[in-house]
Design an enzyme around this catalytic site. Structure first.
Site, PDB file in Angstrom:
ATOM      1  N   GLU A  12      47.884  21.683  61.894  1.00 51.45           N
ATOM      2  CA  GLU A  12      46.867  22.549  61.283  1.00 51.45           C
ATOM      3  C   GLU A  12      46.888  22.494  59.761  1.00 51.45           C
ATOM      4  OE1 GLU A  12      44.660  23.927  63.272  1.00 51.45           O
ATOM      5  OE2 GLU A  12      45.770  23.220  65.038  1.00 51.45           O
ATOM      6  N   LYS A  15      44.293  17.449  58.738  1.00 49.90           N
ATOM      7  CA  LYS A  15      44.229  15.990  58.916  1.00 49.90           C
ATOM      8  C   LYS A  15      42.852  15.514  59.369  1.00 49.90           C
ATOM      9  CE  LYS A  15      47.528  15.551  61.948  1.00 49.90           C
ATOM     10  NZ  LYS A  15      47.927  16.983  62.026  1.00 49.90           N
ATOM     11  N   THR A  16      42.242  16.260  60.277  1.00 51.10           N
ATOM     12  CA  THR A  16      40.975  15.799  60.839  1.00 51.10           C
ATOM     13  C   THR A  16      39.860  15.802  59.804  1.00 51.10           C
ATOM     14  OG1 THR A  16      41.608  16.557  63.044  1.00 51.10           O
ATOM     15  CG2 THR A  16      39.261  16.225  62.641  1.00 51.10           C
ATOM     16  N   VAL A  17      39.811  16.833  58.974  1.00 54.12           N
ATOM     17  CA  VAL A  17      38.773  16.878  57.944  1.00 54.12           C
ATOM     18  C   VAL A  17      39.018  15.809  56.890  1.00 54.12           C
ATOM     19  CG1 VAL A  17      37.696  18.297  56.158  1.00 54.12           C
ATOM     20  CG2 VAL A  17      38.273  19.306  58.354  1.00 54.12           C
ATOM     21  N   LYS A  37      42.425   8.297  67.518  1.00 49.49           N
ATOM     22  CA  LYS A  37      43.385   9.364  67.758  1.00 49.49           C
ATOM     23  C   LYS A  37      44.288   8.885  68.894  1.00 49.49           C
ATOM     24  CE  LYS A  37      44.776  13.775  67.249  1.00 49.49           C
ATOM     25  NZ  LYS A  37      45.132  14.417  65.982  1.00 49.49           N
ATOM     26  N   ASP A  50      39.671  16.118  68.310  1.00 52.87           N
ATOM     27  CA  ASP A  50      39.581  15.800  66.883  1.00 52.87           C
ATOM     28  C   ASP A  50      38.573  14.694  66.591  1.00 52.87           C
ATOM     29  OD1 ASP A  50      41.454  17.739  66.375  1.00 52.87           O
ATOM     30  OD2 ASP A  50      43.137  16.349  66.205  1.00 52.87           O
ATOM     31  N   GLU A 109      44.490   8.718  63.085  1.00 52.36           N
ATOM     32  CA  GLU A 109      44.927  10.094  62.828  1.00 52.36           C
ATOM     33  C   GLU A 109      46.020  10.499  63.815  1.00 52.36           C
ATOM     34  OE1 GLU A 109      43.563  14.739  63.164  1.00 52.36           O
ATOM     35  OE2 GLU A 109      41.999  13.197  63.265  1.00 52.36           O
ATOM     36  N   GLY A 110      47.188  10.840  63.280  1.00 52.20           N
ATOM     37  CA  GLY A 110      48.303  11.237  64.122  1.00 52.20           C
ATOM     38  C   GLY A 110      48.173  12.659  64.637  1.00 52.20           C
TER      39      GLY A 110
END
Length: 237
Positions: A12, A15-17, A37, A50, A109-110
């Protein structure tokens, strides 16, 4: 092969943004982008994950999710508890290498942090980056406690001789407190890498769906020599 691995100092942290911002600016430069992902956890079969959020924010981008587990746990643990196969670093590498032959840039993206286990053998996102020979972008929190987590991530990268592109603050508060303001100066030293920028809090909300137009203002340019150089022009902080 142009691949960037995006990891975080924890869960949180944005990372996604940040991944969406990278993809968005790359798209404005005419690059064909894929986002991968390796393991999505804590999301049901019919729920959006994500990569769906990246596609919502960016639009015309290819997204791929390699494994999904219902409980919000580390991928290895979530796979074991669900009685499902874990995703292994070599499997991720094979998928990314195939996509790299079809796209100008692949973003990986981890889940959680750099050393979160993907499988029961202890494979991690760091192993994925090592096998790919890919640089790593670290997404950090803004406030108190982030210096230690960022320093540990940077140390782990250096110990594995992995290139760290830099650090991006994943959610910069509208009214930053003293710790957050000081961290802008202290994060580069803690990370051992430059602070590339900061995404305003709420950058991924529906009201901020103009990510492609705004993302270029969120961070400084990536290092010269990278095929993805210039994805993040100078930010206003």
């Amino acid at each position: 092969m142009a691949v960037i691995v995006v990891t975080g100092t924890g869960t949180e942290v944005g990372k996604t943004v940040v991944t969406a911002a990278l993809a968005a600016v790359a798209r404005t430069q005419g690059l064909d982008v894929a986002v991968v992902k390796p393991a999505q956890t804590g999301v049901g079969r019919r729920e959006e994950g994500d990569v769906d959020e990246v596609r919502r924010l960016v639009g015309d981008v290819a997204v791929f999710e390699l494994a999904r587990y219902p409980e919000p746990l580390a991928p290895a643990t979530a796979a074991r508890r669900a009685g499902m196969d874990a995703v292994r670093p070599q499997e991720v590498v094979e998928a990314v290498e195939k996509l790299a032959g079809e796209h100008d840039l692949v973003l990986v993206e981890g889940a959680g942090g750099l050393l979160v286990r993907l499988d029961e053998d202890g494979g991690t996102l760091a192993d994925v980056a090592r096998l790919l020979g890919a640089p790593v972008l670290v997404v950090a929190a803004a406030g108190l406690g982030t210096l230690n987590a960022t320093a540990l991530t940077g140390e782990a990268l250096r110990a594995r001789e992995l290139e760290q592109l830099g650090v991006v603050v994943g959610s910069w508060p509208g009214e930053p407190d003293l710790a957050a303001r000081c961290n802008l100066a202290d994060l580069p030293e803690a990370a051992g890498a430059p602070l590339l920028g900061a995404v305003p809090a709420g950058g991924g909300t529906p009201a901020s769906a103009e990510v492609p137009a705004r993302a270029g203002t969120w961070a400084r340019a990536l290092p010269r020599g990278s095929r993805a150089a210039g994805l993040f022009p100078r930010h206003p902080l």
